[in-house]
Design a protein around this motif. Structure first.
Motif, PDB file in Angstrom:
ATOM      1  N   SER A 122      -0.067  15.982  10.408  1.00 24.61           N
ATOM      2  CA  SER A 122       0.144  17.001  11.452  1.00 24.61           C
ATOM      3  C   SER A 122      -1.140  17.260  12.244  1.00 24.61           C
ATOM      4  O   SER A 122      -1.079  17.800  13.345  1.00 24.61           O
ATOM      5  N   GLY A 175       7.150  14.537   5.165  1.00 22.52           N
ATOM      6  CA  GLY A 175       7.115  13.167   5.689  1.00 22.52           C
ATOM      7  C   GLY A 175       8.154  12.332   4.955  1.00 22.52           C
ATOM      8  O   GLY A 175       7.987  11.120   4.739  1.00 22.52           O
ATOM      9  N   GLY A 200      -1.621  13.075   2.636  1.00 24.23           N
ATOM     10  CA  GLY A 200      -1.936  12.892   4.059  1.00 24.23           C
ATOM     11  C   GLY A 200      -1.873  14.203   4.800  1.00 24.23           C
ATOM     12  O   GLY A 200      -1.383  15.212   4.280  1.00 24.23           O
ATOM     13  N   ALA A 201      -2.392  14.192   6.031  1.00 22.96           N
ATOM     14  CA  ALA A 201      -2.424  15.411   6.848  1.00 22.96           C
ATOM     15  C   ALA A 201      -2.045  15.052   8.279  1.00 22.96           C
ATOM     16  O   ALA A 201      -2.708  15.456   9.238  1.00 22.96           O
ATOM     17  N   ASN A 248       9.979   6.319  13.783  1.00 26.27           N
ATOM     18  CA  ASN A 248      10.303   5.354  12.715  1.00 26.27           C
ATOM     19  C   ASN A 248      11.146   6.039  11.650  1.00 26.27           C
ATOM     20  O   ASN A 248      10.949   7.215  11.354  1.00 26.27           O
ATOM     21  N   GLY A 264      11.262  15.436  10.280  1.00 21.53           N
ATOM     22  CA  GLY A 264      11.359  16.014  11.618  1.00 21.53           C
ATOM     23  C   GLY A 264      12.549  15.614  12.466  1.00 21.53           C
ATOM     24  O   GLY A 264      12.553  15.896  13.670  1.00 21.53           O
ATOM     25  N   SER A 265      13.559  14.955  11.894  1.00 19.73           N
ATOM     26  CA  SER A 265      14.726  14.644  12.736  1.00 19.73           C
ATOM     27  C   SER A 265      16.008  14.635  11.908  1.00 19.73           C
ATOM     28  O   SER A 265      15.976  14.345  10.710  1.00 19.73           O
ATOM     29  N   LYS A 285      16.867  11.298  10.285  1.00 22.56           N
ATOM     30  CA  LYS A 285      16.221  11.091   8.976  1.00 22.56           C
ATOM     31  C   LYS A 285      16.969  11.886   7.913  1.00 22.56           C
ATOM     32  O   LYS A 285      17.190  11.401   6.798  1.00 22.56           O
ATOM     33  N   GLY A 337       9.640   8.856   6.010  1.00 19.55           N
ATOM     34  CA  GLY A 337       8.721   7.766   6.313  1.00 19.55           C
ATOM     35  C   GLY A 337       8.492   6.829   5.142  1.00 19.55           C
ATOM     36  O   GLY A 337       9.184   6.901   4.116  1.00 19.55           O
ATOM     37  N   MET A 362       0.812  -1.231   0.000  1.00 16.83           N
ATOM     38  CA  MET A 362       0.000   0.000   0.000  1.00 16.83           C
ATOM     39  C   MET A 362       0.847   1.285   0.000  1.00 16.83           C
ATOM     40  O   MET A 362       0.634   2.165  -0.854  1.00 16.83           O
ATOM     41  N   GLY A 404       6.869   8.880   1.916  1.00 16.92           N
ATOM     42  CA  GLY A 404       7.691  10.008   1.490  1.00 16.92           C
ATOM     43  C   GLY A 404       9.059   9.602   0.972  1.00 16.92           C
ATOM     44  O   GLY A 404       9.554  10.161  -0.012  1.00 16.92           O
ATOM     45  N   MET A 410       5.550   5.458  15.870  1.00 17.71           N
ATOM     46  CA  MET A 410       5.420   5.947  14.485  1.00 17.71           C
ATOM     47  C   MET A 410       4.768   7.327  14.476  1.00 17.71           C
ATOM     48  O   MET A 410       5.225   8.234  13.778  1.00 17.71           O
ATOM     49  N   THR A 440       1.026   4.020  -2.950  1.00 17.19           N
ATOM     50  CA  THR A 440       0.621   5.406  -2.662  1.00 17.19           C
ATOM     51  C   THR A 440       1.639   6.365  -3.272  1.00 17.19           C
ATOM     52  O   THR A 440       1.286   7.368  -3.898  1.00 17.19           O
TER      53      THR A 440
HETATM   54  P1  NDP Z   1       5.314   7.609   7.972  1.00 17.24           P
HETATM   55  O1  NDP Z   1       6.160   6.400   7.843  1.00 17.24           O
HETATM   56  O2  NDP Z   1       5.748   8.870   7.269  1.00 17.24           O
HETATM   57  O3  NDP Z   1       5.105   7.890   9.526  1.00 17.24           O
HETATM   58  C1  NDP Z   1       4.409   9.002   9.981  1.00 17.24           C
HETATM   59  C2  NDP Z   1       5.349  10.199  10.111  1.00 17.24           C
HETATM   60  O4  NDP Z   1       4.595  11.384  10.267  1.00 17.24           O
HETATM   61  C3  NDP Z   1       6.213  10.169  11.363  1.00 17.24           C
HETATM   62  O5  NDP Z   1       7.341   9.354  11.213  1.00 17.24           O
HETATM   63  C4  NDP Z   1       6.571  11.651  11.538  1.00 17.24           C
HETATM   64  O6  NDP Z   1       7.821  11.923  10.880  1.00 17.24           O
HETATM   65  C5  NDP Z   1       5.454  12.369  10.772  1.00 17.24           C
HETATM   66  N1  NDP Z   1       4.718  13.262  11.680  1.00 17.24           N
HETATM   67  C6  NDP Z   1       4.114  12.947  12.837  1.00 17.24           C
HETATM   68  N2  NDP Z   1       3.560  14.052  13.375  1.00 17.24           N
HETATM   69  C7  NDP Z   1       3.838  15.087  12.535  1.00 17.24           C
HETATM   70  C8  NDP Z   1       3.554  16.478  12.551  1.00 17.24           C
HETATM   71  N3  NDP Z   1       2.848  17.050  13.539  1.00 17.24           N
HETATM   72  N4  NDP Z   1       4.004  17.237  11.534  1.00 17.24           N
HETATM   73  C9  NDP Z   1       4.709  16.681  10.517  1.00 17.24           C
HETATM   74  N5  NDP Z   1       5.020  15.358  10.439  1.00 17.24           N
HETATM   75  C10 NDP Z   1       4.584  14.583  11.448  1.00 17.24           C
HETATM   76  O7  NDP Z   1       3.821   7.285   7.494  1.00 17.24           O
HETATM   77  P2  NDP Z   1       3.353   6.843   6.038  1.00 17.24           P
HETATM   78  O8  NDP Z   1       4.451   7.040   5.081  1.00 17.24           O
HETATM   79  O9  NDP Z   1       2.686   5.544   6.138  1.00 17.24           O
HETATM   80  O10 NDP Z   1       2.219   7.932   5.718  1.00 17.24           O
HETATM   81  C11 NDP Z   1       2.576   9.263   5.343  1.00 17.24           C
HETATM   82  C12 NDP Z   1       1.297  10.053   5.056  1.00 17.24           C
HETATM   83  O11 NDP Z   1       0.630   9.470   3.943  1.00 17.24           O
HETATM   84  C13 NDP Z   1       0.307  10.079   6.196  1.00 17.24           C
HETATM   85  O12 NDP Z   1      -0.262  11.359   6.289  1.00 17.24           O
HETATM   86  C14 NDP Z   1      -0.740   9.064   5.758  1.00 17.24           C
HETATM   87  O13 NDP Z   1      -1.995   9.300   6.328  1.00 17.24           O
HETATM   88  C15 NDP Z   1      -0.725   9.268   4.265  1.00 17.24           C
HETATM   89  N6  NDP Z   1      -1.200   8.140   3.461  1.00 17.24           N
HETATM   90  C16 NDP Z   1      -2.191   8.407   2.562  1.00 17.24           C
HETATM   91  C17 NDP Z   1      -2.648   7.424   1.732  1.00 17.24           C
HETATM   92  C18 NDP Z   1      -3.689   7.765   0.722  1.00 17.24           C
HETATM   93  O14 NDP Z   1      -4.221   6.865   0.072  1.00 17.24           O
HETATM   94  N7  NDP Z   1      -3.986   9.037   0.536  1.00 17.24           N
HETATM   95  C19 NDP Z   1      -2.145   6.043   1.821  1.00 17.24           C
HETATM   96  C20 NDP Z   1      -1.042   5.882   2.763  1.00 17.24           C
HETATM   97  C21 NDP Z   1      -0.614   6.917   3.558  1.00 17.24           C
HETATM   98  P3  NDP Z   1       8.712  13.223  11.260  1.00 17.24           P
HETATM   99  O15 NDP Z   1       9.895  12.695  12.008  1.00 17.24           O
HETATM  100  O16 NDP Z   1       9.068  13.773   9.930  1.00 17.24           O
HETATM  101  O17 NDP Z   1       7.862  14.143  12.093  1.00 17.24           O
END
Ligand code: NDP
Length: 327
Positions: A242, A148, A239-240, A319, A173-174, A177, A151, A123, A154, A314, A127
């Motif tokens: 935040s 992102g 995604g959103a 992660n 965010g780190s 990364k 992750g 998935m 991204g 996560m 994406t």
């Molecule tokens: P990630 O592996 O990127 O994990 C989530 C990451 O979000 C964290 O590691 C963190 O990284 C970051 N994060 C957490 N809080 C915040 C914040 N307040 N502001 C900014 N970054 C934050 O997840 P995925 O790769 O699985 O998913 C990434 C995005 O894609 C998500 O938004 C998810 O909902 C979306 N998505 C959408 C799909 C679709 O069909 N539209 C399908 C799959 C995913 P950091 O250290 O950078 O803060």
């Protein structure tokens, strides 16, 4: 008699989930009937959507999620013992399925790890592949910003952008990364969105503006990136995250005037829009891995009982690459 262990939604999340919000319980499974087969989880996924979709989950229900599972007993000749599949069965160790259950079969991964079916060859990989290429329509020499970036989704988007000949600005965010994104994945620039000078630094690394923005985070970071867009830029709203822990009650600067002035195109998507092309995405990402063009990293947590810990980690950004639990 097989006993399944499962996590049920116990108390509604309020902000960042707590370990006590999900409860580990046992369930006795009945013997298989004709046409059924029993699967056992091998790897389970923890994903951001599990937080954003919480309001739609009933209290007491098995928590939502996907897993790579192995058929361990079968009364269905189409699904023999030993077969692997990716099932949306929720957070549970054992599941009784039939041909109509919600799963897809893991294709031949040609020696790549099975857990990749929850990430780059599943998935999140699709994406990145469809959500970026179809919506952003990147051209060689263009500038791509991805948030992102450290992750699951991204990190793949940024690498596909490089494969397509783009300049990649990665935001995460780190610093850990950042080291991976620049040192190993060879992205052109890394910015930490927690940096107080983030906006100025973004300006500095985008002297020619931004043509494509793959948005994984939303909120104010997205509003800032939009100020750097070039005319006719494309924004893929994936995604959103935040806003997931605060029910989206975040404030962000308005974007409408920018969209008009720069004639931008912004489109949200759900990856299952490309369900019919699912295995096209998997086989292209697999090919890029085999050609050495796509690198992949996982953060692996051992033990089904640690699902909630892995989920919280996560969401907190601990992660690097895809967060996965080994059952
Ligand atoms: P990630 O592996 O990127 O994990 C989530 C990451 O979000 C964290 O590691 C963190 O990284 C970051 N994060 C957490 N809080 C915040 C914040 N307040 N502001 C900014 N970054 C934050 O997840 P995925 O790769 O699985 O998913 C990434 C995005 O894609 C998500 O938004 C998810 O909902 C979306 N998505 C959408 C799909 C679709 O069909 N539209 C399908 C799959 C995913 P950091 O250290 O950078 O803060």
């Amino acid at each position: 008699m097989v006993k399944a262990r499962k996590f049920v939604y116990h108390s509604p999340f309020d902000g960042l989930p707590k370990e006590t919000d999900l409860k580990l319980v046992e369930e006795e499974l009945p013997p298989l009937r004709d046409g059924e087969f029993l699967t056992k989880a091998v790897f389970l996924s923890v994903d951001p959507y599990m937080r954003s979709r919480a309001p739609g989950v009933d209290l007491g229900a098995t928590y939502i999620g996907s897993q790579v599972a192995k058929v361990i007993e079968s009364k269905n000749p189409e699904h023999p013992v030993g077969e692997h599949l990716v099932g949306r069965f929720g957070w549970r160790t054992h599941t009784i399925c039939d041909s109509n259950s919600d799963f897809w079969l893991v294709p031949d991964l040609e020696g790549l790890p099975l857990s990749y079916s929850l990430g780059v060859l599943g998935m999140p990989g699709n994406t990145a592949y469809f959500g970026f290429l179809e919506i952003c329509q990147p051209k060689p020499g263009q500038t791509v910003v991805v948030t992102g970036a450290g992750g699951a989704v991204g990190s793949i988007v940024g690498q596909i952008a490089r494969i397509k000949g783009c300049t990649v600005i990665a935001i995460a965010g780190s610093e850990e990364k950042g080291k991976w994104l620049i040192g190993d994945l060879k992205f052109d620039h890394f910015l930490n969105y927690k940096d107080v000078d983030f906006e100025t630094k973004l300006e500095g690394v985008t002297p020619n503006g931004v043509d494509c923005y793959f948005d994984n985070v939303g909120g104010e970071i997205a509003s800032i990136v939009l100020t750097r867009m070039n005319e006719f830029g494309r924004i893929s709203v994936c995604g959103a995250v935040s806003g997931y822990n605060n029910d989206f009650s975040i404030k962000a600067s308005p974007i409408q005037y920018l969209m008009i002035r720069k004639q931008l195109k912004m489109e949200g998507f759900n990856v299952y829009r490309w369900q019919e092309r699912w295995f096209e995405g998997i086989s292209q990402n697999m090919k890029w891995i085999q050609e050495g063009k796509l690198q992949y990293r996982e953060t692996l947590t051992e033990g089904f009982h640690n699902m909630v810990k892995a989920f919280i980690a996560m969401l907190e950004g601990r992660n690097v690459g895809k967060a996965v639990v080994k059952a």
